[in-house]
Design an enzyme around this catalytic site. Structure first.
Site, PDB file in Angstrom:
ATOM      1  N   MET A  61      -1.589  -0.367  -3.727  1.00 43.56           N
ATOM      2  CA  MET A  61      -1.884  -2.133  -2.749  1.00 43.56           C
ATOM      3  C   MET A  61      -2.513  -1.236  -1.644  1.00 43.56           C
ATOM      4  SD  MET A  61      -0.127  -4.266  -4.523  1.00 43.56           S
ATOM      5  CE  MET A  61       0.279  -4.593  -2.349  1.00 43.56           C
ATOM      6  N   CYS A  62      -2.245  -0.607  -0.610  1.00 41.94           N
ATOM      7  CA  CYS A  62      -2.811  -0.218   1.104  1.00 41.94           C
ATOM      8  C   CYS A  62      -3.707   0.494   0.494  1.00 41.94           C
ATOM      9  CB  CYS A  62      -1.862   0.516   1.594  1.00 41.94           C
ATOM     10  SG  CYS A  62      -0.030  -0.694   1.382  1.00 41.94           S
ATOM     11  N   ILE A  63      -4.074   1.111   0.277  1.00 39.34           N
ATOM     12  CA  ILE A  63      -5.412   2.251  -0.438  1.00 39.34           C
ATOM     13  C   ILE A  63      -6.135   1.604  -1.121  1.00 39.34           C
ATOM     14  CG2 ILE A  63      -6.141   3.828  -1.248  1.00 39.34           C
ATOM     15  CD1 ILE A  63      -4.527   5.473   0.662  1.00 39.34           C
TER      16      ILE A  63
END
Length: 181
Positions: A118-120
């Protein structure tokens, strides 16, 4: 002055054992993240922390003001290291991250943290699209098992798929050992 910044993404309490959304390998990833952070500090790189908060108190994790939304003790920022609050997977979206990096003359980013899928992923792709040269330290990132149409996809496979995709077109993907060598 270094033109490299280390972006420490969402290494927060809810992702660890006992938290609301534990990741597979969170402790090992945080141990590697701590090594990368120390090396960045010693090199004089700009270190920026990203901290996610959900939009409401009834969120499944990272509820505003909760202990789960705090940075994990293994990777706490120093007073001079900024913490950027975000509400979306992409750490650049509706935050001051880009302005901070531009102000410091940053050209290269090293990205570590959570969640790989997700965020990476979102932050790495955005960084490359913004023109940064990007490195992702894969074993300083963590993920979790996912489900798709009734099939469980083990965290190791999720992580490997996302690291492979990022390495194809968006970033150089390295181990902690290789990066620090």
């Amino acid at each position: 002055m270094s033109t490299t910044a280390l972006i420490v993404v969402d290494i927060q309490n809810d992702y660890f054992p006992g938290g609301k959304w534990p990741l597979v390998g969170a402790d090992a990833a945080a141990d590697n993240a701590a090594k990368v952070i120390q090396a960045a500090r010693e090199a004089g790189d700009f270190v920026v922390y990203i901290r996610h908060e959900a939009g409401s108190a009834d969120a499944p994790f990272f509820a505003p003001g909760s202990d789960g939304a705090k940075l994990h003790p293994k990777v706490l920022n120093l007073e001079a290291e900024p913490v950027v609050l975000k509400h979306f997977p992409n750490a650049f979206r509706e935050t001051g991250l880009q302005a901070l990096l531009q102000d410091k003359g940053v050209e290269q980013l090293v990205i570590i943290g959570a969640m790989s899928h997700m965020c990476i992923d979102a932050t790495t792709r955005a960084a490359a699209d913004l023109g940064y040269t990007v490195k992702v330290i894969h074993d300083a990132c963590a993920s979790r098992d996912l489900e798709f149409e009734g099939s469980v996809v083990p965290a190791a496979h999720v992580h490997a798929a996302f690291m492979s995709a990022l390495g194809f077109a968006y970033a150089e993907v390295l181990s902690t050992e290789t990066y620090l060598a």
